[in-house]
Design a protein around this motif. Structure first.
Motif, PDB file in Angstrom:
ATOM      1  N   GLN A 161       0.856  -1.381  -0.011  1.00  0.00           N
ATOM      2  CA  GLN A 161      -0.038  -0.079  -0.170  1.00  0.00           C
ATOM      3  C   GLN A 161       0.730   1.282  -0.156  1.00  0.00           C
ATOM      4  OE1 GLN A 161      -2.356  -0.667   3.537  1.00  0.00           O
ATOM      5  NE2 GLN A 161      -4.076  -1.728   2.078  1.00  0.00           N
ATOM      6  N   LEU A 162       2.050   1.257   0.488  1.00  0.00           N
ATOM      7  CA  LEU A 162       2.770   2.315   0.443  1.00  0.00           C
ATOM      8  C   LEU A 162       3.546   2.590  -0.811  1.00  0.00           C
ATOM      9  CD1 LEU A 162       4.572   2.031   4.084  1.00  0.00           C
ATOM     10  CD2 LEU A 162       2.825   3.548   3.512  1.00  0.00           C
ATOM     11  N   LEU A 163       3.882   1.505  -1.513  1.00  0.00           N
ATOM     12  CA  LEU A 163       4.668   1.542  -2.654  1.00  0.00           C
ATOM     13  C   LEU A 163       3.811   1.801  -3.741  1.00  0.00           C
ATOM     14  CD1 LEU A 163       7.609  -1.024  -2.308  1.00  0.00           C
ATOM     15  CD2 LEU A 163       7.935   1.494  -2.258  1.00  0.00           C
ATOM     16  N   PHE A 164       2.709   1.211  -3.945  1.00  0.00           N
ATOM     17  CA  PHE A 164       1.563   1.218  -4.878  1.00  0.00           C
ATOM     18  C   PHE A 164       0.534   1.934  -4.654  1.00  0.00           C
ATOM     19  CE2 PHE A 164       4.477  -2.651  -5.108  1.00  0.00           C
ATOM     20  CZ  PHE A 164       5.116  -2.522  -6.200  1.00  0.00           C
ATOM     21  N   ARG A 165       0.052   2.656  -5.703  1.00  0.00           N
ATOM     22  CA  ARG A 165      -1.268   3.380  -5.563  1.00  0.00           C
ATOM     23  C   ARG A 165      -2.327   2.824  -6.194  1.00  0.00           C
ATOM     24  NH1 ARG A 165       0.615   9.587  -7.421  1.00  0.00           N
ATOM     25  NH2 ARG A 165       2.228   9.820  -5.942  1.00  0.00           N
ATOM     26  N   ASN A 166      -2.301   1.641  -6.533  1.00  0.00           N
ATOM     27  CA  ASN A 166      -3.190   0.594  -7.057  1.00  0.00           C
ATOM     28  C   ASN A 166      -3.503  -0.550  -6.653  1.00  0.00           C
ATOM     29  OD1 ASN A 166      -1.406  -1.008  -8.691  1.00  0.00           O
ATOM     30  ND2 ASN A 166      -1.273   0.661  -9.996  1.00  0.00           N
ATOM     31  N   GLN A 167      -4.391  -1.528  -7.076  1.00  0.00           N
ATOM     32  CA  GLN A 167      -4.695  -2.870  -6.245  1.00  0.00           C
ATOM     33  C   GLN A 167      -4.162  -4.020  -7.086  1.00  0.00           C
ATOM     34  OE1 GLN A 167      -5.944  -3.190  -3.206  1.00  0.00           O
ATOM     35  NE2 GLN A 167      -5.718  -1.054  -3.115  1.00  0.00           N
ATOM     36  N   ASP A 168      -3.339  -3.629  -8.291  1.00  0.00           N
ATOM     37  CA  ASP A 168      -2.891  -4.676  -9.179  1.00  0.00           C
ATOM     38  C   ASP A 168      -2.095  -5.674  -8.347  1.00  0.00           C
ATOM     39  OD1 ASP A 168      -3.994  -3.135 -11.020  1.00  0.00           O
ATOM     40  OD2 ASP A 168      -2.140  -2.143 -11.983  1.00  0.00           O
ATOM     41  N   TRP A 169      -1.445  -5.348  -7.253  1.00  0.00           N
ATOM     42  CA  TRP A 169      -0.676  -6.491  -6.820  1.00  0.00           C
ATOM     43  C   TRP A 169      -1.447  -7.534  -5.885  1.00  0.00           C
ATOM     44  CZ3 TRP A 169      -1.701  -6.607  -1.531  1.00  0.00           C
ATOM     45  CH2 TRP A 169      -2.393  -5.411  -0.786  1.00  0.00           C
ATOM     46  N   LEU A 170      -2.769  -7.441  -6.080  1.00  0.00           N
ATOM     47  CA  LEU A 170      -3.818  -8.350  -5.526  1.00  0.00           C
ATOM     48  C   LEU A 170      -4.169  -9.326  -6.611  1.00  0.00           C
ATOM     49  CD1 LEU A 170      -6.360  -6.168  -3.292  1.00  0.00           C
ATOM     50  CD2 LEU A 170      -4.318  -7.718  -2.514  1.00  0.00           C
TER      51      LEU A 170
END
Length: 216
Positions: A161-170
């Motif tokens: 959440q700190l590094l990425f502004r989207n939810q693509d990592w889910l």
């Protein structure tokens, strides 16, 4: 020039020296962790992560190598391979690639600064203050590592959440099969390796500064 005029520049030099050394060790620890291919090879042979996808250990490692090559080689524009990967997952890996290359560039830049900063801050007071900065960084790192040990899942989520502004990592395992080769346990071990390298490097740097200050 009075004593206070001499101390103030030394404070700045010491703090900058400590931060530069800390940054160099931080980026170096990240680079070693990202490129520690033997670690994955040992883990995939032990846990057989590819079995759920019908892959043997060698085939699973080849799929992992494709991810590693994508992150490290600018000419690689896609991961490729035989495993499904959705568009959001591909976008996430591209973001990770930018971060990895940012680390490489930052490491090269800080490496170029190490020698001049070291010469610039080569007095007993600056070295003492630089060592104090390193000890503070070590303390903060130990606290973060402890939090990761206590609850890695929440730590991992906050990290993203700190590094990425989207939810693509889910990732969705049904659409993003590659995630079955990169379970959370693997990332927990990677973070363990990173913290070990970083904290160990900081403590070593602090010891080097201490011995150097003794000679001043």
């Amino acid at each position: 020039m009075n004593k206070d005029d001499q101390i103030m520049p030394s404070k700045k030099r010491g703090i900058i020296c400590g931060l530069v050394i800390s940054g160099w060790i931080l980026l170096g620890a990240i680079i070693i962790t990202v490129n520690c291919l033997p670690l994955y090879w040992v883990l995939v042979r032990h846990y057989h992560w590819g079995q759920s996808l019908g892959l043997n250990d060698q085939a699973a490692f080849r799929e992992y190598l494709r991810v590693w090559q994508f992150l490290n080689f600018p000419i690689r524009t896609t991961i490729g391979g035989h495993l499904a990967l959705s568009a959001p997952a591909q976008a996430h890996f591209k973001e990770v690639k930018y971060l990895v290359w940012g680390v490489y560039i930052g490491f090269i830049g800080i490496t170029a600064l190490i020698k001049p900063v070291w010469r610039w801050s080569h007095d007993a007071y600056s070295l003492w203050l630089a060592r104090l900065v390193l000890r503070g960084v070590a303390g903060i790192s130990i606290c973060l590592a402890s939090l990761a040990i206590v609850d890695f899942n929440d730590f991992f989520v906050i990290f993203h959440q700190l590094l990425f502004r989207n939810q693509d990592w889910l990732f969705d395992p049904r659409r993003d099969q590659i995630i079955n080769l990169l379970p959370s346990y693997y990332f927990a071990i990677c973070f363990g390796l990173f913290f070990a390298l970083f904290i160990g490097g900081i403590l070593l740097g602090s010891w080097v500064l201490f011995t150097q200050r003794q000679r001043e």
